[in-house]
Design a protein around this motif. Structure first.
Motif, mmCIF file in Angstrom:
data_model
loop_
_atom_site.group_PDB
_atom_site.id
_atom_site.type_symbol
_atom_site.label_atom_id
_atom_site.label_comp_id
_atom_site.label_asym_id
_atom_site.label_seq_id
_atom_site.Cartn_x
_atom_site.Cartn_y
_atom_site.Cartn_z
ATOM 1 N N PRO A 205 2.584 42.912 -8.512
ATOM 2 C CA PRO A 205 2.894 44.012 -9.474
ATOM 3 C C PRO A 205 2.945 43.131 -10.809
ATOM 4 N N ALA A 206 3.396 42.127 -11.143
ATOM 5 C CA ALA A 206 3.423 41.275 -12.203
ATOM 6 C C ALA A 206 1.840 40.956 -12.790
ATOM 7 N N VAL A 207 1.006 40.616 -11.893
ATOM 8 C CA VAL A 207 -0.326 40.522 -12.231
ATOM 9 C C VAL A 207 -1.109 41.853 -12.673
ATOM 10 N N ARG A 208 -0.592 42.802 -12.051
ATOM 11 C CA ARG A 208 -1.198 44.192 -12.516
ATOM 12 C C ARG A 208 -0.765 44.526 -13.525
ATOM 13 N N ALA A 209 0.408 44.295 -14.076
ATOM 14 C CA ALA A 209 1.055 44.522 -15.104
ATOM 15 C C ALA A 209 0.211 43.965 -16.512
ATOM 16 N N VAL A 210 -0.131 42.748 -16.335
ATOM 17 C CA VAL A 210 -0.928 42.053 -17.508
ATOM 18 C C VAL A 210 -2.130 42.686 -17.749
#
Length: 248
Positions: A112-117
């Motif tokens: 999810p953190a990677v997707r948020a970027v």
């Protein structure tokens, strides 16, 4: 057993260290090709490259024929070494801690953190909506966590097989055999290496011919298994089933 530069005798396998170093470098190169035409279906693409690169696709295909299988082989050696010293129950607990928790954390939070970027807007509402949508669509592990998840499953299965074989021997009516066995009093009980050695099929036969059924099963999965054209990933482990035979 080898000697070091200061004449200290060690049982460390430096050849395996070199092999792991080579594989780690190969993995980096393998994934570096993705934006440059090495993986046409990826959303990561260089603005200067248009379309797939035949050379990089060939490079990746050669890698996929052996490098992850070699990683599993190394991991299997380490698991066998651990089973020679630890009770299977203790090994399962350690694997759940060292492999299960990182797999869950990576799947639930890192992805999810990677997707948020990559989101067009970084406001809290947009990020929250994307994270909830991602969590709601989960059907298993995601991303590179497929490796640790698959390794966890294989290690647990190996430990269960050892426990089953040990239990079956304890139930044997052979008095001489029973006298040689001891019951595990704690998770640190040392098991006889004989209880862990699988004698069938013979090792020389496996070393010489195992590649043949592996290649055949992989081919059949890719071409005949309904719902998995081209080796599409199996959702619970995010694993390409066509690669599974070489991992086992």
């Amino acid at each position: 057993m080898t000697g070091t530069s200061n004449n200290i005798i060690t049982f460390r396998r430096h050849d395996l260290d070199n092999l792991k170093t080579f594989l780690a470098g190969l993995v980096v190169l393998h994934h570096t090709t993705i934006p440059y035409g090495g993986s046409p279906e990826s959303y990561l693409r260089s603005v200067v490259v248009h379309g797939p690169s035949p050379a990089l696709l060939a490079f990746k295909s050669v890698n996929q024929s052996f490098f992850m299988g070699t990683y599993f082989w190394i991991s299997g050696r380490m698991t066998a070494h651990s089973l020679a010293k630890l009770a299977p129950e203790s090994l399962i607990g350690r694997k759940l801690l060292h492999l299960g928790i990182p797999t869950a954390f990576y799947t639930l939070f890192i992805i999810p953190a990677v997707r948020a970027v990559a989101l067009p807007s970084w406001d809290l509402a947009t990020i929250r909506q994307d994270v909830l949508q991602y969590w709601g669509s989960l059907g298993g592990v995601t991303g590179n966590a497929w490796y640790t998840a698959t390794l966890l499953v294989l290690d647990v299965l190996a430990a269960i097989i050892v426990m089953a074989r040990h239990s079956s021997r304890n139930l044997s009516s052979d008095v001489k055999s029973r006298d040689r066995k001891t019951t595990a009093a704690s998770s640190n009980t040392r098991y006889s290496s004989d209880n862990r050695r699988l004698t069938f099929p013979p090792a020389p036969l496996v070393e010489k011919w195992a590649w043949l059924p592996v290649a055949l099963v992989s081919f059949l999965i890719r071409t005949r298994l309904p719902g998995f054209p081209g080796g599409r990933a199996w959702t619970p482990l995010n694993l390409h089933l066509s690669f599974l035979p070489q991992y086992v």
